[in-house]
Scaffold this motif. Structure first.
Motif, PDB file in Angstrom:
ATOM      1  N   ALA A 246      38.073  43.731  36.492  1.00  0.00           N
ATOM      2  CA  ALA A 246      38.984  44.178  35.779  1.00  0.00           C
ATOM      3  C   ALA A 246      39.997  45.302  36.752  1.00  0.00           C
ATOM      4  O   ALA A 246      41.487  45.539  36.553  1.00  0.00           O
ATOM      5  CB  ALA A 246      38.357  45.205  34.584  1.00  0.00           C
ATOM      6  N   LEU A 249      42.282  43.791  38.456  1.00  0.00           N
ATOM      7  CA  LEU A 249      42.744  42.737  38.488  1.00  0.00           C
ATOM      8  C   LEU A 249      44.717  43.573  37.089  1.00  0.00           C
ATOM      9  O   LEU A 249      45.823  44.049  37.508  1.00  0.00           O
ATOM     10  CB  LEU A 249      42.646  41.910  35.942  1.00  0.00           C
ATOM     11  CG  LEU A 249      42.313  40.627  36.739  1.00  0.00           C
ATOM     12  CD1 LEU A 249      41.607  40.463  35.212  1.00  0.00           C
ATOM     13  CD2 LEU A 249      42.824  39.398  36.628  1.00  0.00           C
ATOM     14  N   SER A 250      43.974  45.092  36.742  1.00  0.00           N
ATOM     15  CA  SER A 250      44.920  46.317  36.939  1.00  0.00           C
ATOM     16  C   SER A 250      45.664  46.061  38.492  1.00  0.00           C
ATOM     17  O   SER A 250      47.048  46.591  37.998  1.00  0.00           O
ATOM     18  CB  SER A 250      44.218  47.093  36.860  1.00  0.00           C
ATOM     19  OG  SER A 250      43.552  47.338  35.321  1.00  0.00           O
ATOM     20  N   ASN A 256      47.132  38.989  35.298  1.00  0.00           N
ATOM     21  CA  ASN A 256      46.405  39.517  33.566  1.00  0.00           C
ATOM     22  C   ASN A 256      47.387  39.362  33.052  1.00  0.00           C
ATOM     23  O   ASN A 256      48.408  39.781  32.650  1.00  0.00           O
ATOM     24  CB  ASN A 256      46.303  40.637  34.108  1.00  0.00           C
ATOM     25  CG  ASN A 256      45.697  41.549  33.156  1.00  0.00           C
ATOM     26  OD1 ASN A 256      44.302  41.295  32.320  1.00  0.00           O
ATOM     27  ND2 ASN A 256      46.137  42.787  32.128  1.00  0.00           N
ATOM     28  N   VAL A 270      44.187  45.370  30.739  1.00  0.00           N
ATOM     29  CA  VAL A 270      43.135  44.218  30.875  1.00  0.00           C
ATOM     30  C   VAL A 270      42.181  43.814  29.689  1.00  0.00           C
ATOM     31  O   VAL A 270      41.015  44.952  29.840  1.00  0.00           O
ATOM     32  CB  VAL A 270      42.543  44.675  32.410  1.00  0.00           C
ATOM     33  CG1 VAL A 270      41.429  42.977  32.494  1.00  0.00           C
ATOM     34  CG2 VAL A 270      43.005  44.529  33.376  1.00  0.00           C
ATOM     35  N   LEU A 272      39.330  40.940  29.221  1.00  0.00           N
ATOM     36  CA  LEU A 272      38.566  40.253  30.310  1.00  0.00           C
ATOM     37  C   LEU A 272      37.665  39.305  29.146  1.00  0.00           C
ATOM     38  O   LEU A 272      36.856  40.054  28.502  1.00  0.00           O
ATOM     39  CB  LEU A 272      37.727  40.978  31.151  1.00  0.00           C
ATOM     40  CG  LEU A 272      37.425  39.704  32.666  1.00  0.00           C
ATOM     41  CD1 LEU A 272      39.024  39.680  33.387  1.00  0.00           C
ATOM     42  CD2 LEU A 272      36.714  40.632  33.499  1.00  0.00           C
ATOM     43  N   GLU A 292      38.642  47.997  31.801  1.00  0.00           N
ATOM     44  CA  GLU A 292      39.276  48.422  32.729  1.00  0.00           C
ATOM     45  C   GLU A 292      38.739  50.160  33.031  1.00  0.00           C
ATOM     46  O   GLU A 292      38.658  50.773  33.641  1.00  0.00           O
ATOM     47  CB  GLU A 292      40.327  48.481  33.839  1.00  0.00           C
ATOM     48  CG  GLU A 292      41.735  49.008  33.196  1.00  0.00           C
ATOM     49  CD  GLU A 292      42.042  48.000  31.516  1.00  0.00           C
ATOM     50  OE1 GLU A 292      43.492  48.736  31.753  1.00  0.00           O
ATOM     51  OE2 GLU A 292      41.290  47.392  30.876  1.00  0.00           O
TER      52      GLU A 292
END
Length: 405
Positions: A246, A249-250, A256, A270, A272, A292
């Motif tokens: 997460a 992805l941020s 994302n 995020v 997930l 996240e």
């Protein structure tokens, strides 16, 4: 005032069956409240409302299958008051066919708008007729399947009607597996999965990357963390994988979000998704929202709760429609590497294999350390292998400092 629609619970969903209403016209509802139960190929799903207000009218009767996007009910402003008059609780919806006429203050009668494909308003809380017990159609059908006497149950539905949850509560563990709320039609689910994955491979230009991560630091930290804690407060490596993913992805938002006919839309948060195997051969991928921002213990509890509800039933529509990327982990099956298929409209699937002790080069020395293979399937329309490699390296960097997760 707005219409409450049959939600889309994934790219593979075209229609759903309204099983049961949890509210009646005139009821006040709060944002996030479950107001209906819908059956899809993935099982029975709780559908929540996304605005507060008053249920003014319900358009669709239980046991009716309608396409995604069909209006199910009208939600009015919370400031409005539904008129208290005989029959006001259930007003007629415009049925297909000739439009009704309404008089206007300034002129002749005009035709009221139609709602194509919708029948008259449903009987949400079946009223007793003579000695006939009030119960929803879904509850009557399930009671018949289980051989349960409705007269032995107390109803919690509209007007005291017996609804499906009353049967589930009364039966509890006595329900056979095929009658559990989380049951699903295996063939129907396989068809839905096939349709979604065929679309994914046909429309999404996948590229794949994989690497091996050294988990020595994560494993040592996890052992120390769990040492003096009771079982319910311990963490699994899966929680670290989800949090590290997460955070990565941020940092790399091109992986994302969602891709549609207008192009790519990066997500602000995020959410997930976690691919969960269902007993009987199904697969579902509900989302852990705001992954996240969750601390590891909260994430562990949310993950356990999500798996349990996915397998026994009780997932919410928002959990099935909000994932911005998905993780699949087959480590418990003894698989070293898994290459996923992206779930549209998402643009990335991250895979984790088994954590194994392997020989790794550490500096100029050879050491035996716990390690895991992590893979990425990504959409080439949005990014390329350079960014994908940076993303996998970021997951690695996060796991090297587990105390910061």
């Amino acid at each position: 005032m707005s219409d409450f629609l049959m939600p889309s619970l994934g790219a593979d969903m075209e229609a759903g069956t309204l099983v049961e209403w949890m509210v009646s016209p005139g009821d006040r509802v709060e944002k996030g409240q479950v107001i209906a139960m819908v059956e899809t190929a993935k099982g029975l799903i709780d559908v929540e409302v996304f605005e507060s207000g008053v249920v003014e009218e319900c358009y669709v009767t239980p046991d009716t299958k309608v396409p995604v996007g069909t209006p199910l009910a009208r939600i009015g402003s919370a400031d409005r008051v539904v008129a208290e008059r005989p029959g006001a609780a259930v007003e007629s919806a415009a049925a297909p066919g000739p439009a009704t006429e309404e008089a206007t203050p300034s002129g002749p009668a005009v035709k009221a708008p139609q709602r194509p494909g919708l029948s008259s308003a449903p009987d949400l809380g079946p009223k007793p007729k003579g000695d006939r017990l009030a119960a929803s159609p879904a509850a009557r059908r399930r009671a018949s399947e289980l051989g349960v006497e409705l007269g032995s149950l107390a109803g919690s539905g509209p007007g005291g009607a017996i609804v499906l949850r009353d049967l589930e509560r009364a039966a509890g563990e006595k329900l056979r597996p095929e009658h559990q709320r989380g049951g699903f039609d295996r063939d129907e689910m396989r068809q839905a999965i096939a349709a979604s994955m065929s679309r994914a491979k046909r429309e999404i230009p996948h590229y794949y990357l994989a690497t091996t991560l050294d988990l020595h630091a994560a494993d040592q930290w996890l052992e120390n963390y769990n040492r003096d804690r009771p079982p319910e407060a311990r963490l699994l490596m899966a929680a670290l994988f989800m949090k590290a993913t997460a955070r990565a992805l941020s940092r790399y938002p091109d992986l994302n979000g969602h891709y549609d006919e207008l192009g790519f839309h990066p997500a602000e948060r995020v959410h997930l998704g976690m691919a969960i195997h269902l007993r009987g051969g199904g697969l579902i991928a509900p989302a852990l929202r705001d992954t996240e921002t969750q601390d590891l213990l909260s994430l562990m509890r949310l993950l356990q709760d999500l798996v349990q509800r996915a397998r026994r039933g009780g997932l919410r529509a928002s959990e099935l429609s909000s994932a911005t990327a998905t993780v699949t982990a087959l480590g418990e099956r003894g698989v070293d590497t898994v290459y996923g298929v992206i779930h549209p409209p998402q643009v990335a699937m991250i895979g984790f294999g088994s954590v194994r002790r392997r020989p790794l080069a550490v500096g100029d020395m050879l050491a035996i350390r716990p390690a895991v293979d992590v893979s990425l399937a990504a959409d080439h329309r949005v990014c390329d292998g350079h960014l994908g490699a940076l993303f996998l390296n970021e997951i690695d960097a996060q796991l090297q400092h587990p105390e910061a997760l």
